[in-house]
Design a protein around this motif. Sequence first.
Motif, PDB file in Angstrom:
ATOM      1  N   SER A 118      21.856  25.438  37.958  1.00 26.07           N
ATOM      2  CA  SER A 118      23.168  25.181  37.072  1.00 26.07           C
ATOM      3  C   SER A 118      24.190  26.249  37.582  1.00 26.07           C
ATOM      4  O   SER A 118      25.381  25.801  37.752  1.00 26.07           O
ATOM      5  N   GLU A 119      23.641  27.298  37.870  1.00 23.65           N
ATOM      6  CA  GLU A 119      24.661  28.307  38.312  1.00 23.65           C
ATOM      7  C   GLU A 119      25.259  27.985  39.831  1.00 23.65           C
ATOM      8  O   GLU A 119      26.573  28.373  40.075  1.00 23.65           O
ATOM      9  N   ARG A 120      24.370  27.455  40.827  1.00 28.10           N
ATOM     10  CA  ARG A 120      25.125  27.192  42.011  1.00 28.10           C
ATOM     11  C   ARG A 120      25.798  25.871  41.879  1.00 28.10           C
ATOM     12  O   ARG A 120      26.688  25.855  42.573  1.00 28.10           O
ATOM     13  N   LEU A 121      25.597  24.981  41.103  1.00 30.36           N
ATOM     14  CA  LEU A 121      26.598  23.779  40.595  1.00 30.36           C
ATOM     15  C   LEU A 121      27.961  24.320  40.156  1.00 30.36           C
ATOM     16  O   LEU A 121      28.780  23.983  40.703  1.00 30.36           O
ATOM     17  N   GLN A 122      27.616  25.198  39.310  1.00 35.61           N
ATOM     18  CA  GLN A 122      28.888  25.779  38.789  1.00 35.61           C
ATOM     19  C   GLN A 122      29.855  26.287  39.857  1.00 35.61           C
ATOM     20  O   GLN A 122      31.286  26.189  39.785  1.00 35.61           O
ATOM     21  N   ALA A 123      29.215  27.098  40.880  1.00 32.37           N
ATOM     22  CA  ALA A 123      30.070  27.617  41.867  1.00 32.37           C
ATOM     23  C   ALA A 123      30.703  26.596  42.854  1.00 32.37           C
ATOM     24  O   ALA A 123      31.842  26.730  43.433  1.00 32.37           O
ATOM     25  N   VAL A 124      30.047  25.703  42.928  1.00 34.79           N
ATOM     26  CA  VAL A 124      30.598  24.274  43.754  1.00 34.79           C
ATOM     27  C   VAL A 124      31.551  23.689  43.179  1.00 34.79           C
ATOM     28  O   VAL A 124      32.585  23.207  43.793  1.00 34.79           O
ATOM     29  N   ILE A 125      31.596  23.622  41.742  1.00 36.47           N
ATOM     30  CA  ILE A 125      32.584  23.000  41.080  1.00 36.47           C
ATOM     31  C   ILE A 125      33.933  23.929  41.228  1.00 36.47           C
ATOM     32  O   ILE A 125      34.998  23.110  41.435  1.00 36.47           O
ATOM     33  N   VAL A 126      33.889  25.122  40.837  1.00 31.56           N
ATOM     34  CA  VAL A 126      34.822  25.893  41.270  1.00 31.56           C
ATOM     35  C   VAL A 126      35.318  25.967  42.733  1.00 31.56           C
ATOM     36  O   VAL A 126      36.526  25.911  42.785  1.00 31.56           O
ATOM     37  N   ALA A 127      34.530  25.883  43.771  1.00 30.68           N
ATOM     38  CA  ALA A 127      35.011  25.710  45.057  1.00 30.68           C
ATOM     39  C   ALA A 127      35.767  24.449  45.194  1.00 30.68           C
ATOM     40  O   ALA A 127      36.787  24.501  46.118  1.00 30.68           O
ATOM     41  N   LEU A 128      35.453  23.484  44.567  1.00 25.26           N
ATOM     42  CA  LEU A 128      36.103  22.175  44.725  1.00 25.26           C
ATOM     43  C   LEU A 128      37.553  22.249  44.194  1.00 25.26           C
ATOM     44  O   LEU A 128      38.514  21.919  44.699  1.00 25.26           O
ATOM     45  N   GLU A 129      37.648  22.970  43.011  1.00 28.46           N
ATOM     46  CA  GLU A 129      39.163  23.196  42.325  1.00 28.46           C
ATOM     47  C   GLU A 129      39.831  24.219  43.349  1.00 28.46           C
ATOM     48  O   GLU A 129      40.964  24.232  43.534  1.00 28.46           O
ATOM     49  N   ARG A 130      39.348  25.303  43.704  1.00 32.12           N
ATOM     50  CA  ARG A 130      39.956  26.155  44.605  1.00 32.12           C
ATOM     51  C   ARG A 130      40.407  25.479  45.884  1.00 32.12           C
ATOM     52  O   ARG A 130      41.589  25.611  46.224  1.00 32.12           O
ATOM     53  N   GLU A 131      39.520  24.393  46.645  1.00 25.79           N
ATOM     54  CA  GLU A 131      40.154  23.663  47.821  1.00 25.79           C
ATOM     55  C   GLU A 131      41.333  22.794  47.379  1.00 25.79           C
ATOM     56  O   GLU A 131      41.997  22.603  48.279  1.00 25.79           O
TER      57      GLU A 131
ATOM     58  N   ILE B 268      37.570  31.156  36.395  1.00 31.28           N
ATOM     59  CA  ILE B 268      37.904  30.068  36.681  1.00 31.28           C
ATOM     60  C   ILE B 268      36.813  28.877  35.977  1.00 31.28           C
ATOM     61  O   ILE B 268      37.448  27.906  35.547  1.00 31.28           O
ATOM     62  N   TRP B 269      35.653  29.195  36.185  1.00 29.50           N
ATOM     63  CA  TRP B 269      34.702  28.375  35.566  1.00 29.50           C
ATOM     64  C   TRP B 269      34.995  28.289  33.842  1.00 29.50           C
ATOM     65  O   TRP B 269      34.859  27.038  33.436  1.00 29.50           O
ATOM     66  N   GLU B 270      35.178  29.297  33.113  1.00 21.39           N
ATOM     67  CA  GLU B 270      35.590  29.296  31.835  1.00 21.39           C
ATOM     68  C   GLU B 270      36.633  28.552  31.459  1.00 21.39           C
ATOM     69  O   GLU B 270      36.631  27.719  30.530  1.00 21.39           O
ATOM     70  N   GLU B 271      37.715  28.406  32.157  1.00 22.78           N
ATOM     71  CA  GLU B 271      39.204  27.807  32.146  1.00 22.78           C
ATOM     72  C   GLU B 271      38.646  26.138  32.455  1.00 22.78           C
ATOM     73  O   GLU B 271      39.368  25.427  31.517  1.00 22.78           O
ATOM     74  N   LEU B 272      37.860  25.908  33.507  1.00 18.28           N
ATOM     75  CA  LEU B 272      37.529  24.573  33.525  1.00 18.28           C
ATOM     76  C   LEU B 272      36.745  24.037  32.525  1.00 18.28           C
ATOM     77  O   LEU B 272      36.910  22.881  31.750  1.00 18.28           O
ATOM     78  N   ASN B 273      35.842  24.885  31.981  1.00 20.14           N
ATOM     79  CA  ASN B 273      34.947  24.526  30.870  1.00 20.14           C
ATOM     80  C   ASN B 273      35.856  24.088  29.695  1.00 20.14           C
ATOM     81  O   ASN B 273      35.489  23.147  28.857  1.00 20.14           O
ATOM     82  N   LYS B 274      36.875  25.155  29.425  1.00 22.79           N
ATOM     83  CA  LYS B 274      37.882  24.781  28.348  1.00 22.79           C
ATOM     84  C   LYS B 274      38.606  23.470  28.460  1.00 22.79           C
ATOM     85  O   LYS B 274      38.861  22.724  27.520  1.00 22.79           O
TER      86      LYS B 274
ATOM     87  N   ARG C  39      47.552  31.717  36.350  1.00 22.06           N
ATOM     88  CA  ARG C  39      47.442  32.007  34.888  1.00 22.06           C
ATOM     89  C   ARG C  39      45.863  32.460  34.691  1.00 22.06           C
ATOM     90  O   ARG C  39      45.597  32.961  33.521  1.00 22.06           O
ATOM     91  N   VAL C  40      45.217  31.989  35.359  1.00 23.19           N
ATOM     92  CA  VAL C  40      43.610  32.537  35.400  1.00 23.19           C
ATOM     93  C   VAL C  40      43.456  33.828  35.810  1.00 23.19           C
ATOM     94  O   VAL C  40      42.661  34.573  35.122  1.00 23.19           O
ATOM     95  N   ASP C  41      44.270  34.267  37.022  1.00 26.16           N
ATOM     96  CA  ASP C  41      43.910  35.573  37.413  1.00 26.16           C
ATOM     97  C   ASP C  41      45.257  35.903  38.159  1.00 26.16           C
ATOM     98  O   ASP C  41      45.335  35.006  39.063  1.00 26.16           O
ATOM     99  N   THR C  42      45.822  36.980  38.101  1.00 20.82           N
ATOM    100  CA  THR C  42      47.108  37.187  38.712  1.00 20.82           C
ATOM    101  C   THR C  42      46.773  37.569  40.329  1.00 20.82           C
ATOM    102  O   THR C  42      47.746  37.601  41.045  1.00 20.82           O
ATOM    103  N   GLY C  43      45.381  37.883  40.423  1.00 18.40           N
ATOM    104  CA  GLY C  43      45.137  38.044  41.908  1.00 18.40           C
ATOM    105  C   GLY C  43      45.137  36.722  42.796  1.00 18.40           C
ATOM    106  O   GLY C  43      44.909  36.907  44.001  1.00 18.40           O
ATOM    107  N   ILE C  44      45.153  35.668  42.103  1.00 22.01           N
ATOM    108  CA  ILE C  44      45.186  34.264  42.866  1.00 22.01           C
ATOM    109  C   ILE C  44      46.653  34.160  43.029  1.00 22.01           C
ATOM    110  O   ILE C  44      47.287  33.192  42.010  1.00 22.01           O
ATOM    111  N   ALA C  45      47.154  34.596  43.971  1.00 20.14           N
ATOM    112  CA  ALA C  45      48.882  34.474  44.056  1.00 20.14           C
ATOM    113  C   ALA C  45      49.252  33.310  45.064  1.00 20.14           C
ATOM    114  O   ALA C  45      49.813  33.165  45.858  1.00 20.14           O
ATOM    115  N   ARG C  46      48.430  32.103  45.016  1.00 20.93           N
ATOM    116  CA  ARG C  46      48.735  30.955  45.495  1.00 20.93           C
ATOM    117  C   ARG C  46      49.358  29.818  45.270  1.00 20.93           C
ATOM    118  O   ARG C  46      49.588  29.593  43.809  1.00 20.93           O
ATOM    119  N   GLU C  47      50.711  29.762  45.902  1.00 24.19           N
ATOM    120  CA  GLU C  47      51.639  28.733  45.581  1.00 24.19           C
ATOM    121  C   GLU C  47      50.909  27.218  45.704  1.00 24.19           C
ATOM    122  O   GLU C  47      50.751  26.886  46.795  1.00 24.19           O
TER     123      GLU C  47
END
Length: 536
Positions: free
Chosen positions: A273-286, A520-526, A139-147
Amino acid sequence: MRKLFRQSSACIIAFCLSFSGTSVSAANETAQVTAFKQAVAESISTNSGIAEFYRSNGYQPVWTGNGPEFAARRAALFDAVSRADVHGLPAGKYRADALLQQMRDANSVRDLGLVEAELSRVFVIFARDLQSGLLDPSRVDTGIAREIPRLSPADQLSGLVASDATAFFRSIAPQSRQYLALLKHKIALEALMEQGGWGLDVPVAKMEPGDSGPNVVALRNRLVAMGYLRPTASPRYDDALREAVQKFQAAHGLETDGIAGQGTLTELNRPVSERLQAVIVALERERWMPRERGERHVLVNQTDFSASIVDQGHVSFQTRAVIGKNTSDRRSPEFSDQMEHMVINPSWYVPRSIVTKEYLPKLRANPHAVSHIEITDRQGRRVNRGAVNFSQFSSRSFPFSMRQPPGKSNALGLVKFMFPNKHNVYMHDTPQKDLFSREVRDFSHGCIRLADPFGFAYAILARQEENPKDYFHRVLDTGRETTVRLKKPIPVHLIYRTAFIGPKGEVEYRRDIYGRDQKIWEELNKAGVVLPSVQG
């Protein structure tokens, strides 16, 4: 919070004791149990998974019973949700304070049942978020076709009841090397933000070995603060500074020329702050990844433009890769599948989208255009181009297929690696070798092109052929299209990480070429995930 929790627990224990106490009549005890069960049933009626669990266990309490195991579960839950932000989750979502207040205000058996249901509801939501992610990636991006492998609420609750509470809560989060190391780095970045970050930005003006002056000093200071250079007073762009720039470039997917140009300085000036944002997104992706990746698997990190073979957690082979072009119809998707076979001397069966969008307009203008591609009818027979009026066909009515026979100039090169999927994405060789020298390598229609496909093939075949190189070339030299089945399918994971842990435990960053991590970050922030208030 802990004092309040102890007070609320005492209140609950008092209620629990009244269930089994001798001071009430049997009829009254039955009425109390009934009231408890009814309250639980009513409260969870809209959650079929939780309702299924309580029906199966006869509405026995999981949290509000009397005994050390119940106290341990409550303590473990509140401890976990109070530290949800450590994992990059929104602590406010789990309403720990409101739940404690509800526990404190409970003054009837019915209230106790409502507390029981609410504790289970919070537990199930938290366990799902921590185990398999806060967001639905597609729902974040149709290119992330992960089950996403999500456990049912009934399974989560059953697992909790059957386990030691503290150990169970520890096991919920991913236990992969990437996740645990990213967590550690997240904490370090947050501490760095509180200290003011990496200092002043470096002026974006090209610098190279031999230069000196205030800009070089600013570059030196930034690299020292980031840990790429030992403290030094030298104002010159000397060998030590050049090596530090190269280390930074390697850790950020840049050309390691040792020159601080615009691209390098842009990455260097990105704030903590930008690098921290990338790490938080990476945690969600993991959290979206399967727990079992495969003792041997293939890993393609799209932002790193690389394809690797991983054996028992260590990269045993790696090559540069080209990924899909950054346009809406060509971006490479993210998913996991199983490599089943390779095709040596492949034909290229041109995808319908390429036939109609790219080749049909050319054929309308000149029937002999793209002459290296065969045109075939529905029976697979070759079509005489000169006998066809291509201008009569639209993209919908075009009745033919197109195929490029095997050969060195074939668009797929001399070998392709197949993990059949609905996206029609695979890995393959290419005659366009010059593209692998580029820093940013998004040029394909979505498939993954490999710089060293032969080496990749040898490594894949090593598990089933005594001499994989000789075997591969014997098949290749026939010139015939040949399918080679893998005796044991290999998991393939196409990922997209702008922050990841390198082989030596160091964090590396890449550019967000498709803009997916920003989404992803924008949705996490929401959803309530926020950075510390101090900016670096």
